[in-house]
Design a protein around this motif. Structure first.
Motif, PDB file in Angstrom:
ATOM      1  N   MET A   1       0.840  -1.185   0.000  1.00 34.10           N
ATOM      2  CA  MET A   1       0.000   0.000   0.000  1.00 34.10           C
ATOM      3  C   MET A   1       0.884   1.247   0.000  1.00 34.10           C
ATOM      4  SD  MET A   1      -3.382  -0.485   0.356  1.00 34.10           S
ATOM      5  CE  MET A   1      -4.504  -1.818   0.650  1.00 34.10           C
ATOM      6  N   GLN A   2       0.451   2.221  -0.756  1.00 33.07           N
ATOM      7  CA  GLN A   2       1.136   3.507  -0.795  1.00 33.07           C
ATOM      8  C   GLN A   2       0.302   4.522  -0.028  1.00 33.07           C
ATOM      9  OE1 GLN A   2       1.408   4.386  -4.952  1.00 33.07           O
ATOM     10  NE2 GLN A   2       3.136   3.013  -5.279  1.00 33.07           N
ATOM     11  N   GLN A   3       0.950   5.311   0.805  1.00 35.92           N
ATOM     12  CA  GLN A   3       0.213   6.319   1.568  1.00 35.92           C
ATOM     13  C   GLN A   3      -0.218   7.437   0.630  1.00 35.92           C
ATOM     14  OE1 GLN A   3       2.052   7.459   5.227  1.00 35.92           O
ATOM     15  NE2 GLN A   3       0.215   8.526   5.909  1.00 35.92           N
ATOM     16  N   LEU A   4      -1.529   7.730   0.637  1.00 35.84           N
ATOM     17  CA  LEU A   4      -2.099   8.768  -0.214  1.00 35.84           C
ATOM     18  C   LEU A   4      -2.241  10.091   0.531  1.00 35.84           C
ATOM     19  CD1 LEU A   4      -4.838   6.585  -1.942  1.00 35.84           C
ATOM     20  CD2 LEU A   4      -2.523   7.075  -2.747  1.00 35.84           C
ATOM     21  N   ASP A   5      -2.550  10.000   1.830  1.00 40.41           N
ATOM     22  CA  ASP A   5      -2.587  11.161   2.712  1.00 40.41           C
ATOM     23  C   ASP A   5      -2.449  10.645   4.141  1.00 40.41           C
ATOM     24  OD1 ASP A   5      -5.189  10.425   3.684  1.00 40.41           O
ATOM     25  OD2 ASP A   5      -6.148  11.600   2.112  1.00 40.41           O
ATOM     26  N   ASP A   6      -2.738  11.489   5.127  1.00 43.25           N
ATOM     27  CA  ASP A   6      -2.516  11.099   6.522  1.00 43.25           C
ATOM     28  C   ASP A   6      -3.351   9.911   6.976  1.00 43.25           C
ATOM     29  OD1 ASP A   6      -0.672  13.120   6.792  1.00 43.25           O
ATOM     30  OD2 ASP A   6      -2.058  14.509   7.777  1.00 43.25           O
ATOM     31  N   THR A   8      -5.167   7.695   4.528  1.00 41.44           N
ATOM     32  CA  THR A   8      -5.588   6.862   3.406  1.00 41.44           C
ATOM     33  C   THR A   8      -4.383   6.237   2.711  1.00 41.44           C
ATOM     34  OG1 THR A   8      -7.369   8.467   3.071  1.00 41.44           O
ATOM     35  CG2 THR A   8      -7.073   6.819   1.359  1.00 41.44           C
ATOM     36  N   TRP A   9      -4.535   4.962   2.345  1.00 33.42           N
ATOM     37  CA  TRP A   9      -3.504   4.229   1.638  1.00 33.42           C
ATOM     38  C   TRP A   9      -4.149   3.535   0.444  1.00 33.42           C
ATOM     39  CZ3 TRP A   9      -4.230   4.834   6.700  1.00 33.42           C
ATOM     40  CH2 TRP A   9      -3.180   5.329   7.464  1.00 33.42           C
ATOM     41  N   GLY A  10      -3.392   3.354  -0.620  1.00 32.35           N
ATOM     42  CA  GLY A  10      -3.940   2.709  -1.804  1.00 32.35           C
ATOM     43  C   GLY A  10      -2.976   1.719  -2.418  1.00 32.35           C
ATOM     44  N   ASN A  11      -3.538   0.744  -3.110  1.00 27.13           N
ATOM     45  CA  ASN A  11      -2.759  -0.246  -3.840  1.00 27.13           C
ATOM     46  C   ASN A  11      -2.992   0.011  -5.326  1.00 27.13           C
ATOM     47  OD1 ASN A  11      -1.888  -2.534  -5.250  1.00 27.13           O
ATOM     48  ND2 ASN A  11      -2.317  -3.885  -3.527  1.00 27.13           N
ATOM     49  N   PRO A  12      -2.004   0.540  -6.041  1.00 31.52           N
ATOM     50  CA  PRO A  12      -2.218   0.866  -7.450  1.00 31.52           C
ATOM     51  C   PRO A  12      -2.531  -0.354  -8.314  1.00 31.52           C
ATOM     52  CG  PRO A  12       0.021   1.466  -6.750  1.00 31.52           C
ATOM     53  CD  PRO A  12      -0.669   0.891  -5.569  1.00 31.52           C
ATOM     54  N   ARG A  15      -6.273  -1.220  -7.031  1.00 36.11           N
ATOM     55  CA  ARG A  15      -7.082  -0.022  -6.784  1.00 36.11           C
ATOM     56  C   ARG A  15      -7.800  -0.093  -5.427  1.00 36.11           C
ATOM     57  NH1 ARG A  15      -9.706  -1.405 -11.502  1.00 36.11           N
ATOM     58  NH2 ARG A  15     -11.677  -0.656 -10.664  1.00 36.11           N
ATOM     59  N   ASP A  16      -7.368  -0.998  -4.552  1.00 35.48           N
ATOM     60  CA  ASP A  16      -7.920  -1.072  -3.197  1.00 35.48           C
ATOM     61  C   ASP A  16      -7.492   0.172  -2.427  1.00 35.48           C
ATOM     62  OD1 ASP A  16      -8.750  -3.593  -3.969  1.00 35.48           O
ATOM     63  OD2 ASP A  16      -7.320  -4.661  -2.701  1.00 35.48           O
ATOM     64  N   PRO A 104     -12.468  -2.656  -5.411  1.00 36.76           N
ATOM     65  CA  PRO A 104     -13.258  -2.797  -6.630  1.00 36.76           C
ATOM     66  C   PRO A 104     -12.921  -4.108  -7.335  1.00 36.76           C
ATOM     67  CG  PRO A 104     -11.449  -1.276  -6.997  1.00 36.76           C
ATOM     68  CD  PRO A 104     -11.404  -1.679  -5.547  1.00 36.76           C
ATOM     69  N   GLU A 105     -13.907  -4.627  -8.054  1.00 35.85           N
ATOM     70  CA  GLU A 105     -13.645  -5.806  -8.877  1.00 35.85           C
ATOM     71  C   GLU A 105     -12.575  -5.457  -9.904  1.00 35.85           C
ATOM     72  OE1 GLU A 105     -17.162  -8.857  -9.791  1.00 35.85           O
ATOM     73  OE2 GLU A 105     -17.633  -6.815 -10.420  1.00 35.85           O
ATOM     74  N   THR A 106     -11.699  -6.406 -10.149  1.00 40.84           N
ATOM     75  CA  THR A 106     -10.722  -6.276 -11.222  1.00 40.84           C
ATOM     76  C   THR A 106     -10.973  -7.437 -12.177  1.00 40.84           C
ATOM     77  OG1 THR A 106      -9.121  -7.511  -9.897  1.00 40.84           O
ATOM     78  CG2 THR A 106      -8.974  -5.126  -9.803  1.00 40.84           C
ATOM     79  N   GLY A 107     -10.589  -7.288 -13.384  1.00 40.24           N
ATOM     80  CA  GLY A 107     -10.837  -8.346 -14.360  1.00 40.24           C
ATOM     81  C   GLY A 107     -12.284  -8.336 -14.822  1.00 40.24           C
ATOM     82  N   LEU A 108     -12.769  -9.489 -15.220  1.00 42.18           N
ATOM     83  CA  LEU A 108     -14.119  -9.626 -15.753  1.00 42.18           C
ATOM     84  C   LEU A 108     -15.150  -9.489 -14.629  1.00 42.18           C
ATOM     85  CD1 LEU A 108     -15.789 -10.295 -18.292  1.00 42.18           C
ATOM     86  CD2 LEU A 108     -15.591 -12.706 -17.657  1.00 42.18           C
TER      87      LEU A 108
END
Length: 184
Positions: A1-6, A8-12, A15-16, A104-108
């Motif tokens: 996970m990458q820190q987006l702000d104080d 929030t973190w995201g997985n590019p 997209r989690d 979010p769903e990824t793929g089909l």
């Protein structure tokens, strides 16, 4: 996970997004945590407006009671993709701490539902909601939402959300000043 702000973190790659929030105000839970049957039914009714409550449990977070809920909603757009969220609410008398993951769903879209739906009769695929039989929501409660299928779909958004909960809850440490606040 990458820190987006104080908070929030995201997985590019998936997209989690994980968020940690403090909510200043009386928790908006529809029932007390010690009334699980009523809590689950009311949560199911509430989430039926926008999607579907998949499961809700009372869990312990650093020795404090908390609500764990898993839900699904549909993303806007023509593809019909679903997004699954797992949230943990640690309620106190006049505030709460909430941490959640949104996957979010990824793929089909609908691959998990389709694969399991091909193995069972339609009546088995769409059982009554376990917390509110007869409830018809924006999205149906499906057999494919059951945790027993997570091992078959390790990269699915619902599995990712549950895995995050399983890995995170045992390691959470609550600030002692928050833990000392009056109970919800």
């Amino acid at each position: 996970m990458q820190q987006l702000d104080d908070t929030t973190w995201g997985n590019p790659a998936t997209r989690d997004v994980v968020a940690l929030n403090y909510v200043n105000g009386v928790p908006d839970l529809p029932a007390r945590l010690d009334d699980v049957k009523r809590l689950r039914r009311r949560l199911a009714e509430h989430h039926a407006r926008t999607g579907c409550l998949i499961e809700a449990f009372v869990v312990w977070v650093d020795q404090l009671p908390a609500l764990l809920r898993v839900e699904k909603t549909q993303l806007p757009g023509p593809r019909g993709q679903l997004v699954f969220a797992a949230s943990i609410v640690v309620p106190k008398d006049r505030c709460s701490a909430v941490f959640q993951i949104i996957c979010p769903e990824t793929g089909l879209p609908g691959a998990r539902e389709t694969a399991i739906g091909q193995q069972v009769r339609r009546s088995e695929m769409c059982p009554p909601h376990p917390y509110a039989p007869g409830l018809r929501g924006r999205l149906p409660y499906l057999l494919s939402d059951d945790v027993r299928f997570d091992a078959e779909f390790p990269r699915h958004a619902l599995t990712r959300a549950r895995r995050w909960v399983a890995e995170t809850v045992p390691t959470v440490q609550v600030d002692p000043s928050f833990a000392a606040l009056p109970e919800f």
